[in-house]
Design an enzyme around this catalytic site. Structure first.
Site, PDB file in Angstrom:
ATOM      1  N   GLU A 289      -1.618  -4.657  -3.736  1.00  0.00           N
ATOM      2  CA  GLU A 289      -2.961  -5.010  -4.221  1.00  0.00           C
ATOM      3  C   GLU A 289      -3.597  -6.167  -3.453  1.00  0.00           C
ATOM      4  O   GLU A 289      -3.769  -7.267  -3.993  1.00  0.00           O
ATOM      5  CB  GLU A 289      -2.925  -5.335  -5.716  1.00  0.00           C
TER       6      GLU A 289
ATOM      7  N   GLU B 126       1.400   2.542  -9.149  1.00  0.00           N
ATOM      8  CA  GLU B 126       1.444   1.931 -10.480  1.00  0.00           C
ATOM      9  C   GLU B 126       0.453   2.653 -11.382  1.00  0.00           C
ATOM     10  O   GLU B 126      -0.643   3.014 -10.952  1.00  0.00           O
ATOM     11  CB  GLU B 126       1.053   0.436 -10.471  1.00  0.00           C
TER      12      GLU B 126
HETATM   13  C1  FCB Z   1      -0.956  -4.977 -11.358  1.00  0.00           C
HETATM   14  C2  FCB Z   1       0.221  -5.653 -10.703  1.00  0.00           C
HETATM   15  C3  FCB Z   1       1.515  -5.519 -11.470  1.00  0.00           C
HETATM   16  C4  FCB Z   1       1.314  -5.624 -12.962  1.00  0.00           C
HETATM   17  C5  FCB Z   1       0.181  -4.737 -13.397  1.00  0.00           C
HETATM   18  C6  FCB Z   1      -0.050  -4.743 -14.890  1.00  0.00           C
HETATM   19  O1  FCB Z   1      -2.147  -5.534 -10.891  1.00  0.00           O
HETATM   20  O2  FCB Z   1       0.420  -5.127  -9.417  1.00  0.00           O
HETATM   21  O3  FCB Z   1       2.417  -6.471 -10.970  1.00  0.00           O
HETATM   22  O4  FCB Z   1       1.126  -6.929 -13.321  1.00  0.00           O
HETATM   23  O5  FCB Z   1      -1.010  -5.100 -12.750  1.00  0.00           O
END
Ligand code: FCB
Length: 448
Positions: free
Chosen positions: A165, A354
Site C-alpha cells: 500500500e 487483502e
Molecule cells: C490495510 C493494511 C493491513 C491492515 C488492514 C486492515 O491497509 O495493509 O496491514 O491493517 O488495512
C-alpha cells in the site's frame, strides 16, 4: 454461477509488526512503528506491538491455524529491521533465521508462502539519518535489502511483494500523520515521498531480478483507489476507467505506464517531485503480477461532460459501512479493482492480497463469536470476485485479512480483523464463525 478456477489459491494474510512481537530479539533493530507506537497518544488504546501475537515464538501453532482453514497460501511480511538493524550496511546474521523456520514449517504443511518485503516497518535509523522516504537513500537501501532477501529465500518463496500500500504509506504516514512516521508534510515534500516510494518499488524489482532464483515472481501490493461505475452503462464504465487511471497516477499508473499523467503533473504544479531521467523507467520495471488490497469503494463515478471526463458522486450520509466508518460496504469494489487493472494495463496476473473487515466480535452466551456481519461482508465480496473470475479476469488467488486479530496500527488492539479471535492476555486463539464460513468456501471452491 460456476465456482472459482480449479487452481485458484486461497490464502490468509498478516504482517510482521502486527503479529510478530519479539521486537528486541536476535538483534532486531527498532522500526518507525516501534518509535511511533511507544508515544501513547498515537495509538487509540495506548498499546504497542512489543509482544502482539507473539507469533515469533508461536508460528508453529499459527501455521496449524492456517492448515485448519484449508488455505493453500499464506501472505506474511519480512521485517526489514530484523535483516538490517541499521537499515543498511551489514546484514544481521540471525535476521532471516525466523523466516527460514517459518518457510520450512509452511512447506511441511503444504502452504505456499507469499512474502511482502515492506509492510511499513522502516528501520528507525533510516528515518533519523536520511529523513526516511523523503530521501532516495532509503529507496536504495530498500533495494539492497530486497536483493539480500531474494538471494537467501527464493529457493522457497516464489512470490515477493515489494511495498504494501504505497498510497496509505504516503497519505497516512506522511500526510495526515495517522501512521508512522507520523508526519504532516507540505505538498512538495509529500510528492517527493510518493515518488521515492515508487522508485523504491522499481529498484527492488530490479534487485530481486538480479539476486533471486529463476522463476521468482514479483509485484506490488497496492490498495488501488477503487473507482466504481455508479450504474453499469458503457459511459459510466469508461468514466470509471479514466478516474481509476488518474487517481492512481502516482502508484499503479506510473508503475505500469512509466509516466505520470498530464493531469497529475498539472495538479502537482510547482510542487512536482524532483526526479532523474532514468527514474520513470526504473519505476516501471516489468512486474509479474499486481497485488490488490480491496476493502471498500473509494468513489462511485459517473460520466461527465467536463475536461477530465468523469465526476465523483458524493456518498450519501446513509451509505452503509462496516464497523469502521472508512470501511463502506460496496462489494462490487471486488469486481472493479481487478477489472480496471486488467483492462487499463493489460495485466495478466492478479492476486487479491487483502480483503476483510473489522467487526464487534462479541462472544455470545455459549462463548462462540457469531460474526455474522463479517460473513455477510465476505460472502458479498467473494460473490463479486466470482463474477470476476467467471468473466475470465486473471485473478489467481485471494488472501483474507487477517488470519487472526492483531495490532491494527493506530487503532491498537481495539479493532479486530481476524478469522481467529485472539485473547491478548493469554495468547489463546479461537476460531470465529467466519473461520468455518471461509473453510467451507475453500472446500467447495465457490461462494457458499
Ligand atoms: C490495510 C493494511 C493491513 C491492515 C488492514 C486492515 O491497509 O495493509 O496491514 O491493517 O488495512
Amino acid at each position: 454461477m460456476a465456482g472459482f478456477p480449479n487452481d485458484f489459491l486461497w490464502g490468509a494474510a498478516t504482517s510482521a509488526y502486527q503479529v510478530e512481537g519479539a521486537v528486541n530479539e536476535d538483534n532486531r533493530g527498532p522500526s518507525i512503528w516501534d518509535r511511533f507506537a511507544h508515544a501513547p497518544e498515537n495509538i487509540l488504546d495506548h498499546s504497542h506491538a512489543d509482544v502482539a501475537n507473539d507469533h515469533y515464538h508461536r508460528y508453529k501453532e499459527d501455521v496449524q491455524l492456517l492448515k485448519a482453514l484449508g488455505v493453500t497460501a499464506y501472505r506474511f511480511s519480512i521485517a526489514w529491521p530484523r535483516v538490517f538493524p541499521e537499515g543498511t550496511g551489514a546484514p544481521n546474521p540471525k535476521g532471516l533465521d525466523f523466516y527460514d523456520r517459518l518457510l520450512d514449517e509452511l512447506m511441511a504443511n503444504g502452504i505456499e508462502p507469499f512474502a511482502t518485503l515492506y509492510h511499513w516497518d522502516l528501520p528507525q535509523p533510516l528515518q533519523d539519518d536520511f529523513g526516511g522516504w523523503l530521501s532516495r537513500d532509503t529507496a536504495n537501501a530498500f533495494a539492497d535489502y530486497a536483493g539480500h532477501v531474494a538471494g537467501r529465500l527464493t529457493d522457497r518463496v516464489k512470490h515477493l511483494f515489494t511495498i504494501n500500500e504505497c498510497s496509505r504509506l504516503v497519505d497516512l504516514g506522511h500526510g495526515t500523520g495517522q501512521d508512522a512516521p507520523g508526519l504532516k508534510l507540505p505538498k512538495r515534500e509529500l510528492n517527493q515521498v510518493r515518488h521515492n516510494i515508487a522508485l523504491g518499488h522499481g529498484l527492488a524489482v530490479r534487485a530481486i531480478r538480479s539476486h533471486g532464483r529463476a522463476g521468482t515472481r514479483v509485484g506490488p501490493a497496492e490498495n488501488i483507489v477503487n473507482c466504481i461505475p455508479a450504474i453499469e452503462t458503457p459511459e459510466n464504465i469508461r468514466a470509471a476507467e479514466i478516474a481509476a487511471r488518474e487517481l492512481n497516477a502516482g502508484y499503479l499508473t506510473v508503475m505500469l505506464e512509466g509516466k505520470y499523467t498530464d493531469a497529475f503533473l498539472a495538479s502537482t504544479g510547482r510542487d512536482a517531485p524532483k526526479y532523474g531521467a532514468d527514474d520513470l523507467g526504473i519505476i516501471s520495471s516489468p512486474i509479474d503480477f499486481v497485488g490488490l488490497n480491496v476493502y471498500t469503494p473509494a468513489h462511485y463515478v459517473v460520466a461527465a461532460d467536463n475536461k477530465q471526463g468523469f465526476a465523483l458522486a458524493p456518498f450519501p450520509a446513509s451509505f452503509p459501512n462496516m464497523s469502521a466508518p472508512w470501511l463502506k460496504l460496496g462489494p462490487e469494489a471486488m469486481y472493479w479493482a481487478p477489472r480496471h487493472v486488467a483492462k487499463l494495463w493489460g495485466v495478466k496476473s492478479i492476486y487479491i492480497t487483502e480483503n476483510g473487515t473489522s467487526a464487534a466480535d462479541e462472544p455470545a452466551a455459549d462463548g462462540t463469536i457469531y460474526d455474522l456481519d463479517r460473513i455477510m461482508y465476505l460472502r458479498n465480496y467473494l460473490t463479486h470476485l466470482q463474477r470476476a473470475t467467471s468473466e475470465g479476469l486473471p485473478v489467481q488467488g485471494y488472501f483474507l485479512w487477517s488470519l487472526m486479530d492483531n495490532f491494527e496500527w493506530s487503532d491498537g488492539f481495539a479493532t479486530r480483523f481476524g478469522l481467529y479471535h485472539v485473547d491478548f492476555k493469554t495468547q489463546r486463539r479461537t476460531p470465529k464463525l467466519s473461520a468455518s464460513f471461509y473453510r467451507e468456501v475453500i472446500r467447495r471452491n465457490a461462494v457458499v
